[in-house]
Structures are given as structure tokens and as C-alpha cells.
Design an enzyme around this catalytic site. Structure first.
Site, short mmCIF file in Angstrom:
data_model
loop_
_atom_site.label_atom_id
_atom_site.label_comp_id
_atom_site.label_asym_id
_atom_site.label_seq_id
_atom_site.Cartn_x
_atom_site.Cartn_y
_atom_site.Cartn_z
N ASP A 175 48.44 41.16 32.90
CA ASP A 175 49.25 40.02 32.49
C ASP A 175 48.31 38.84 32.21
O ASP A 175 47.09 38.96 32.37
CB ASP A 175 50.33 39.70 33.53
CG ASP A 175 49.75 39.19 34.82
OD1 ASP A 175 48.53 38.96 34.90
OD2 ASP A 175 50.52 39.02 35.78
N SER A 176 48.86 37.73 31.77
CA SER A 176 48.00 36.63 31.31
C SER A 176 47.72 35.62 32.41
O SER A 176 46.91 34.73 32.23
CB SER A 176 48.67 35.91 30.16
OG SER A 176 49.85 35.27 30.65
N GLY A 177 48.39 35.73 33.52
CA GLY A 177 48.22 34.76 34.59
C GLY A 177 49.24 33.65 34.57
O GLY A 177 49.41 32.94 35.57
N GLY A 178 49.95 33.51 33.46
CA GLY A 178 50.90 32.40 33.34
C GLY A 178 51.97 32.40 34.42
O GLY A 178 52.22 31.38 35.06
N PHE A 179 52.55 33.56 34.68
CA PHE A 179 53.64 33.64 35.65
C PHE A 179 53.17 33.24 37.04
O PHE A 179 53.84 32.48 37.74
CB PHE A 179 54.22 35.06 35.66
CG PHE A 179 55.38 35.23 36.59
CD1 PHE A 179 56.65 34.82 36.22
CD2 PHE A 179 55.21 35.79 37.85
CE1 PHE A 179 57.73 34.96 37.08
CE2 PHE A 179 56.28 35.93 38.71
CZ PHE A 179 57.55 35.52 38.32
N ASP A 197 51.47 32.48 28.41
CA ASP A 197 52.76 31.87 28.09
C ASP A 197 53.15 30.91 29.19
O ASP A 197 52.56 30.92 30.27
CB ASP A 197 53.85 32.94 27.92
CG ASP A 197 54.05 33.76 29.19
OD1 ASP A 197 53.09 33.87 29.98
OD2 ASP A 197 55.14 34.30 29.40
N GLN A 204 59.89 34.06 24.94
CA GLN A 204 60.49 33.22 25.96
C GLN A 204 61.84 32.70 25.45
O GLN A 204 62.36 33.23 24.47
CB GLN A 204 59.54 32.08 26.35
CG GLN A 204 58.31 32.56 27.13
CD GLN A 204 58.66 33.02 28.55
OE1 GLN A 204 59.78 32.82 29.03
NE2 GLN A 204 57.70 33.68 29.21
N GLY A 208 60.03 35.91 31.31
CA GLY A 208 60.91 34.87 31.87
C GLY A 208 62.25 35.38 32.35
O GLY A 208 63.15 34.60 32.63
N ASP A 231 57.39 46.82 34.31
CA ASP A 231 56.57 46.69 35.51
C ASP A 231 57.41 45.98 36.55
O ASP A 231 58.28 45.17 36.21
CB ASP A 231 55.31 45.86 35.25
CG ASP A 231 55.61 44.37 35.33
OD1 ASP A 231 55.40 43.79 36.41
OD2 ASP A 231 56.08 43.79 34.33
#
Lengths: 374, 374
Positions: free
Chosen positions: A90-94, A144, A188, A215, A265
Site C-alpha cells: 500500500d502507499s502508506g496513506g491510510f 492517496d 476515493q 476509503g 486484503d
């Protein structure tokens, strides 16, 4: 080289295959979550033996510890964790949103303090791509902004706009990543179907190898989540994989597959396992419950999974009550096995064009529960 | 039916075989410790695959949770924990001393408060035998009083006398246990060789299937422990197994085997593994140490143990620092494998009458450390 092919469809449900630099993945697929460079309480060989083709790793955790540059120096994430099969990061945003403190968001990126040592860290769309490239991810996700629901229409619009700008910058940054790997965009828009469609179209204009719906699974009712999938599906290219992030229960997965989702996931099988909940064909069983304290039966005497077949429920109850590592190990294995066998059966049902019947009989079995089986 | 045969000797070291209702055990043997009905962080099948023939289970913990009567109702400990091989249970004496509060000791037995819920529990020699019979132990231990060192001569004499009385009562109580199982007496006497001999003779007069040396490995220097073994050995029947309780380091084990000890148990491989220490042919390696943070090498590239062979030290370092269950799992397996391979090599060396040479080359390898191997 990354590729995706749909082999068969049954209604909106799709049987497909992802090809990645580390092997292929039959879809619909479920990715166990390896937060800190490990799917908690499972050896990689056991993940594989229980039917796992691809795992998810968390950029946020790995960038903080042990660090993306260190993992790159050690030969990349696959070698580091002894998992030679596909990995999506994942991108780390969450996690920036949910775990770190003192976030400062700007169009440039997000500045935050590490939950580990308080260090100030800057994450930009470009750095998120760079980190995932250093890790050696087969599939990377754009950075994101994942905002909490409920949110005002103004907040939602702002976040969709920002995610689109970041998507474009991610795509550009990804051009310098070694070829063969894939970058996915993330739709999103919160619980607003029109914003979801706007977000989706902006991403498709930029063009990605796959599209995720982000999201969701943040506490909203299931029907809201399904409505968002329904809203965006017509705008997603049929030739690309579709990934519903952070989902979900076995029932969520069947509902989403029925709408054309290919990838999932979720921490649920692993986290709930550590807390004493077993997912089974009879539904979920909470082994912490006192009624299991003297039950000599295994979780499922007919399961090919030894953790489900060879240990009395009374023992699993004891292990969880005594906070023993073996309890976490066995129930994690039971759950990963159950999720992956559900996915395997799902794929077989789509191949036989019997997906609706499969969903019905699976839900009937959950509803009947254990009483019918004992 | 319980039996013991010595097949070969090399000096005082003995190669033997224990026969129990759940299978046979080659000696010298090492028993991993399954405190709360689980050898922490290891599945029974993996214990077995790594060379374990017999495990130790703790009466004290099991009587408090889940309870001996409950385990009996569920078919006994072997079935409860899915370990169909031999089990030795301790008598609970040692843990009553080290874990419980408000102990009151009398000739009748010991009254204490559970460390779990404060409940008042009475443990007598008869009840200790009954509990172990309910668990279905292949080898039971008499209740003994294990006092802390240093102790006054008066205290030591009193405890030796009490343990002998309890030994006699244990033996009598054991007459109503189903046949085929074994009861071992426990030699006490602290660090006083004459008291050790007195204790030993009293036990041999009563007559047991095997003899343990207790009350050691509680912090005394190694030479004191070895002197106590030397003191009692001449008084122990050669036809019976000899068990050194709670020992020890790999070096302790070699020293004790050289003096004729046949059985060992210790939490060291499992506990130290959970804390980041790997036992190897190069000596102990503390993976928590920062020097391993960027080390791509496995613990031992030539080990048949996958946990030792397939994971970079940098990864194990990360897992331990991040407090991940997989770190405990992998290092526990590395250590159980190492201990059991040390025992297997020990047995082979005795069989070939090369035990002294084996000890020397093993110690040389520990002393050379890793530098020579890398």
C-alpha cells in the site's frame, strides 16, 4: 511483466489471472496483510501451503522500521521476508491517517510524526512510489488521502481532487521504476456515488495498470460499501484488475466478487484469529467463549487444515485465555486457510458458472451454524 | 509399560532407551518445557520434526488452568495438546515456591494462593500424584520442597527430611495409578554433598523407576552443580534413568552427560529464543544486537532447519525488535532444533565411544564463534 487476463465471467463476477515479476495469481484473490514485514503468527511456507498467492505489505510501517533503503540494500522485501511470491504494497496513506500524530497535509504531501519514535517524516506521492520501488513491490499503490467518514461534501471534494493530483504525480514518478511492475490508482469519494465516479474517471484518464476502491470498510454499513462499488464499476476498464481495499468479512467478499471485484486484503482473518475468533464453513466461532471450555471437538473435523482438524476446541479456548502464542498461530492458520479455501471455491464456482448457487449454499451453511453439523 | 535400558557407555556417559506407554525415547534426551500445555510458539508437529521425543508439562500451571479434572475429562493431556508422544510432568513443587504467594508449608503439604486469581490451593504429595495421573503423564515426579540457595544447614536438612517423607507418601499414592507409568524421586540437599548423598540413599531405599536431581540450576556456579552430580552418582542405581532438572546451557548438558545424566529439561531454548537469542554451533547469537540489523546472512546457511537457513539475520533482528510473533516462532524453532541435534550428536558420539572428542570439538566450535565460519 505485469499483465491481467479475464478468463471467464459469471454475471459480473470474473475469473482472472494476474501475472507479476514474482509469479501469477488467480483472481478473485485474497491478500493476507503483513504489516511489519510479517503476516503475524504465520511462517511464509505455511501461508503458501494454505493457498496464499500474494500478500500485502505496509509501506508506512516498513518505511519507519526497518526502513526502505535498508530493505533495498538487503536485496528487497521478497528476500528479506523469505516470500518469493507476489507482494502488493500500500502507499502508506491510510496508516498515516490512522496511526501517526501531528499530521500536516498540503498539496505537496503529508508531514507526520512516527508512532514509533516521534521522528518527523515527510511522505509525498513521489517518495511513496520510491519507497515501494525500493521494497521491490510487484504492485504499488498511489499515495492517496483517506479521510474519515462521515465527512462534509466540501472535505470529500477536496480529498478527491488532492488524490487525483497525487495520482498524476505518482504515475509520473513511476516512470523511473524498473519495468514489469504495476501501479494502481485509488478511487476515493467517501459515501458520495457522484464523487466516486468523478474520482474514478480522473484516474482512468491518467491510466493505471489496476484500480483500487479505497476509503471503504471504515465502519460504514455494508449496503453503503456495495453502493459505492456499484457506482464506480461502469467507469472502470474491464481489462484491468479491480481491488477493494481493506475488505472484509467472508460475506463482504462474496458480495464484492458478485459485483466484479478481483482483489481483496484485510487484517480480519489474522487479527480476529489472534483474538480467538475462527472463521469456518459454519460461520464465525468465538473460542474465547466459556461454552468451548470443555468441548472435545475440533473446529472442523473434515477440514484438511490440521489446525482446524487436530486440536480440541477446549484446548484452543485454553490457549487463547492463557494468551499463548500457539493459540494465535493455530487460529491464524485456521482463518487464512478458510479465507483461501473460500477464494478457491469462489474461483471454481465462477469457472462453472455457478457463482450465485455457491454464494447461496455458503450463506446457508453459515446460517445453519454448527448445530446442524454436530 | 515403563522400562529403561542402557545400550552402551562411554566413560560415565550412557546411551539408553526409555520405554513409556506413549513410545520410546533415546537417551540422553532433552525435554522442551510446555508450561501452560504448550511449548511456547511451537506446533507439536514441528517439535517432533525437530527431533523432540518427550516434553515436560507443568503440574502447577495445569492444575490452576485449565484444571487436571477438566483435562482428564477431555481424554488426558496427550489428546488435549495433540502430542501423542511421551510426556513427563513435574510435581508442581518448584513453581509453588517460585510463582505463588502466601505459601504455608507443613508436613502435610503446601497451601498457597494461585498466581492467576488468588484462590487458595492445597498441594499434598498424594494430590500431586493424583493430578499427574489425571493428566495421564508417562513419567510423574514426586512432590518435593525446592528451597532457595544459599540456605542454612538446618534449613537444608529439614527440607531433605521433608522431601523424603513426601517421597514415601508419593510412592504409596502411586500404587493406585494405572500400571505402566513411572514415578521418579527427586534428590535434594542444596549445595551440601553429604546431604545430597543422604537424600539419594533415602530415595533408593524407597525405590523409584528413576531418580532426578532437583534444586540445582537456580543460580549457583556450574562447578557447584557438577560437584553435586559427582556426589550422588555413586549412590544411584545404574539400571535407572537419571534426570537433572531444569538444566541447562548446551555446555551444562555436555558436562552432565559426561557424568552419567540421561535426561534434561530447560526453558532456555524456548525462552531465550523469544528474547532474540539463537543457539548455534558457533555459540549463542543475540539477534537483538544492532550489529545484525543489516546482516543478510542466515543464522546457519548449512543447517537443515529452515528457520536457521532461510531467513536473513537482519530480518530476525527486525522481527524481535518489532516484537513480532514470527520472531519468537523462528528463534524457538532454531533453538529446539539446535538442542535436539546436540542430543542426537551426543548419542551418536557415545555409540561410537567418541564422546570426549565430540565434547572437545563442540566446545572448540563454540569458542571459535562465527568469525571462522563467515
Amino acid at each position: 511483466m505485469f499483465a491481467f487476463h479475464v478468463h471467464k465471467t459469471d454475471g459480473a463476477a470474473r475469473l482472472g489471472e494476474l501475472t507479476t515479476p514474482h509469479g501469477s495469481v488467480d483472481t478473485p484473490t485474497f491478500m493476507p496483510v503483513g504489516t511489519q514485514a510479517t503476516v503475524k503468527a504465520m511462517r511464509p511456507a505455511d501461508l503458501r501451503a494454505n493457498g496464499t498467492d500474494i500478500i500485502l505489505a505496509n509501506t508506512y510501517h516498513l518505511m519507519l522500521r526497518p526502513g526502505a533503503e535498508r530493505i533495498a540494500k538487503l536485496g528487497g522485501l521478497h528476500r528479506f521476508i523469505n516470500w518469493p511470491h507476489p507482494i502488493l504494497t500500500d502507499s502508506g496513506g491510510f496508516q498515516v491517517m490512522s496511526l501517526s500524530s501531528l499530521r500536516k497535509l498540503s498539496e505537496t504531501g503529508v508531514t507526520f510524526r512516527s508512532h514509533l519514535d516521534g521522528a518527523v517524516v515527510v511522505l509525498t506521492p513521489e517518495r511513496a512510489v520510491e519507497i515501494q520501488a525500493l521494497l521491490g513491490a510487484d504492485i504499488s499503490m498511489q499515495l492517496d488521502e483517506c479521510i474519515k467518514l462521515p465527512a462534509t461534501p466540501h472535505e470529500l471534494r477536496r480529498s478527491v481532487r488532492l488524490s487525483a493530483i497525487w495520482a498524476e504525480r505518482s504515475k509520473r514518478a513511476f516512470e523511473s521504476v524498473p519495468p514489469g511492475r504495476a501501479l494502481f490508482g485509488i478511487v476515493q469519494g467517501g459515501d458520495d456515488p457522484r464523487l466516486r465516479v468523478d474520482s474514478c474517471r480522473a484516474l482512468v484518464d491518467i491510466g493505471f495498470e489496476g484500480y483500487a476502491i479505497g476509503g471503504l470498510a471504515v465502519g460504514e454499513p455494508q449496503h453503503v460499501m456495495l453502493a459505492m462499488i456499484d457506482a464506480v464499476m461502469p467507469s472502470l476498464p474491464t481489462s484491468c484488475p479491480r481491488y477493494l481495499m481493506g475488505v472484509g468479512t467472508p460475506d463482504d467478499i462474496l458480495e464484492a466478487v458478485a459485483r466484479g471485484i478481483d482483489m481483496f486484503d484485510c487484517v480480519m482473518p489474522t487479527r480476529n484469529g489472534r483474538h480467538g475468533v475462527a472463521f469456518t464453513r459454519f460461520g464465525a466461532i468465538n473460542l474465547k467463549n466459556a461454552r468451548h471450555a470443555e468441548d472435545p471437538r475440533p473446529i472442523d473435523a473434515e477440514s484438511p487444515c490440521l489446525a482446524a482438524r487436530d486440536y480440541p476446541r477446549a484446548y484452543l479456548h485454553h490457549l487463547i485465555k492463557a494468551n499463548e502464542i500457539l493459540g494465535a498461530m493455530l487460529l491464524t492458520e485456521v482463518n487464512v486457510h478458510y479465507y483461501q479455501s473460500l477464494m478457491r471455491q469462489t474461483r471454481a464456482a465462477i469457472a462453472n458458472r455457478q457463482f450465485i448457487e455457491f454464494c447461496q449454499s455458503t450463506r446457508d451453511s453459515w446460517a445453519r451454524g454448527e448445530s446442524a453439523a454436530s
